[in-house]
Write an enzyme that holds these catalytic residues in place. Structure first.
Site, PDB file in Angstrom:
ATOM      1  CG  ASP A  76      -2.496 -15.090  -1.611  1.00 47.50           C
ATOM      2  OD1 ASP A  76      -1.791 -15.900  -0.977  1.00 47.50           O
ATOM      3  OD2 ASP A  76      -2.096 -13.955  -1.908  1.00 47.50           O
TER       4      ASP A  76
ATOM      5  CG  ASP B 297       1.141 -13.924  -4.244  1.00 47.73           C
ATOM      6  OD1 ASP B 297       2.100 -14.527  -3.754  1.00 47.73           O
ATOM      7  OD2 ASP B 297       0.236 -13.418  -3.558  1.00 47.73           O
TER       8      ASP B 297
ATOM      9  CG  HIS C  80      -0.928 -13.922   4.475  1.00 52.81           C
ATOM     10  ND1 HIS C  80       0.412 -13.580   4.404  1.00 52.81           N
ATOM     11  CD2 HIS C  80      -0.951 -15.237   4.823  1.00 52.81           C
ATOM     12  CE1 HIS C  80       1.158 -14.653   4.674  1.00 52.81           C
ATOM     13  NE2 HIS C  80       0.345 -15.653   4.944  1.00 52.81           N
TER      14      HIS C  80
ATOM     15  CG  ASP D  46       5.330 -13.895  -1.787  1.00 52.99           C
ATOM     16  OD1 ASP D  46       4.854 -13.957  -2.927  1.00 52.99           O
ATOM     17  OD2 ASP D  46       4.672 -14.218  -0.768  1.00 52.99           O
TER      18      ASP D  46
ATOM     19  CG  ASP E 278       2.980 -11.318  -1.904  1.00 53.79           C
ATOM     20  OD1 ASP E 278       4.142 -11.047  -1.553  1.00 53.79           O
ATOM     21  OD2 ASP E 278       2.198 -11.995  -1.203  1.00 53.79           O
TER      22      ASP E 278
ATOM     23  CG  HIS F 243       2.306 -17.960  -1.679  1.00 48.91           C
ATOM     24  ND1 HIS F 243       3.155 -16.877  -1.476  1.00 48.91           N
ATOM     25  CD2 HIS F 243       2.913 -19.020  -1.094  1.00 48.91           C
ATOM     26  CE1 HIS F 243       4.220 -17.274  -0.802  1.00 48.91           C
ATOM     27  NE2 HIS F 243       4.106 -18.559  -0.550  1.00 48.91           N
TER      28      HIS F 243
ATOM     29  CG  HIS G 104      -1.603 -10.484  -0.847  1.00 53.60           C
ATOM     30  ND1 HIS G 104      -0.993 -11.170  -1.878  1.00 53.60           N
ATOM     31  CD2 HIS G 104      -2.358  -9.537  -1.460  1.00 53.60           C
ATOM     32  CE1 HIS G 104      -1.354 -10.672  -3.041  1.00 53.60           C
ATOM     33  NE2 HIS G 104      -2.193  -9.689  -2.817  1.00 53.60           N
TER      34      HIS G 104
ATOM     35  CD  GLU H 203       2.407 -10.646   2.789  1.00 47.33           C
ATOM     36  OE1 GLU H 203       3.282 -10.562   3.687  1.00 47.33           O
ATOM     37  OE2 GLU H 203       1.292 -11.175   2.983  1.00 47.33           O
TER      38      GLU H 203
END
Length: 303
Positions: free
Chosen positions: A130, A126, A143, A232, A230, A128, A103, A275
């Site tokens: 980031d 996402d 990332h 994830d 992403d 996360h 990412h 990702e």
């Protein structure tokens, strides 16, 4: 949706430490993204991959002058190439679809896209945020910093890509699916007033209501919207081939609904899917999920 799509692969694995994510673009192509979009009557131009200078394992340590930023110079150079390539495609009135890669490529995508809009909106799908910087990152992995860089926060080698900063405004960001935020990211979200729909909101309101609110919010003051997805963000059961899986994520069906609602709203002007790590995957399951979600984003319907 723009019927002219340019696909750009970015086999980047330098923004983190787990090997294999550099094979993500190939896995997504193997899962049939070009054919899927051609079946939806899009004109597809596959530009291949941005060239990456791969480092040996003993070259990936954080250097003293990089200020807790792993592979800073190499990540900078790749993102400069990516930003330039994206900007060229937008100038030719084509929709840039970016395949990652880790990412950290979000730095280059936002840099390449934002210069073509006065107020770019960003939907960050996402687990996360980031939103780390060198000062707050527990790992030094870039990332986990890409959205912060877009806001103009971080090392100048990254924030100045494209020769302008900041690229985006905090009020033009919506994060969806968050469930793993570092303390520094939480502080930044509060300070900047960034809109976040965590898994708590998705569980409580349902994905339909979350997307209705997110679309209304992001459409209000923007003249273009970039989607950064992403894999994830999804539950690891549905997308196991990611480097930083977090339990309790968005379901496969919820993700499709989100993409379908974005297609109906017709607000997305650029997108990236990142990702995908085939080494950690199960029979290319995650890349196949990514392609299916792209199908929904670009208007594929069950009936």
């Amino acid at each position: 949706m723009n019927q002219q799509i340019s696909i750009i692969g970015v086999p980047m694995d330098l923004g983190q430490t787990r090997r294999g994510v550099d094979m993500g673009p190939s896995a997504i192509r193997y899962a049939g993204i070009v054919e899927r979009l051609q079946n939806l009557k899009y004109d597809i131009k596959d530009l291949g991959n941005i060239e990456i200078s791969h480092l040996t394992d003993d070259q990936t340590d954080v250097n003293e002058d990089e200020q807790n930023l792993r592979n800073l110079q190499e990540v900078k150079e790749v993102n400069e190439k990516l930003a330039s390539s994206i900007s060229k495609e937008i100038s030719e009135e084509r929709f840039p679809l970016i395949l990652g890669g880790d990412h950290s490529i979000g730095i280059g995508t936002i840099a390449g896209v934002a210069k073509h809009y006065n107020n770019l909106g960003v939907i960050w799908f996402d687990a996360h945020g980031d939103l780390n910087t060198a000062e707050t990152s527990p790992t030094g992995n870039i990332h986990g910093m890409s959205l912060a860089v877009g806001l103009g926060l971080g090392h100048e080698k990254l924030t100045n890509i494209g020769e302008y900063t900041p690229k985006i405004k905090p009020e033009n960001i919506v994060i969806i699916g968050a469930r793993s935020l570092d303390d520094g990211e939480k502080d930044l979200i509060r300070e900047q007033g960034i809109k976040v729909y965590s898994m708590h909101e998705i569980d409580r309101l349902g994905m339909s209501k979350v997307m209705e609110q997110a679309i209304a919010y992001i459409s209000k003051n923007t003249d273009g919207v970039h989607l950064s997805l992403d894999l994830d963000a999804l539950n690891p059961h549905d997308a196991p081939g990611v480097g930083t899986p977090v339990l309790g994520g968005v379901s496969y069906r919820e993700s499709h609904l989100a993409m379908e609602m974005l297609a109906e709203a017709n607000i997305i002007t650029s997108a990236e899917f990142v990702e995908v790590n085939p080494i950690l995957d199960e029979r290319n399951k995650t890349a196949t999920v990514a392609v299916a979600l792209m199908g929904s984003l670009f208007g594929e319907k069950l009936t």
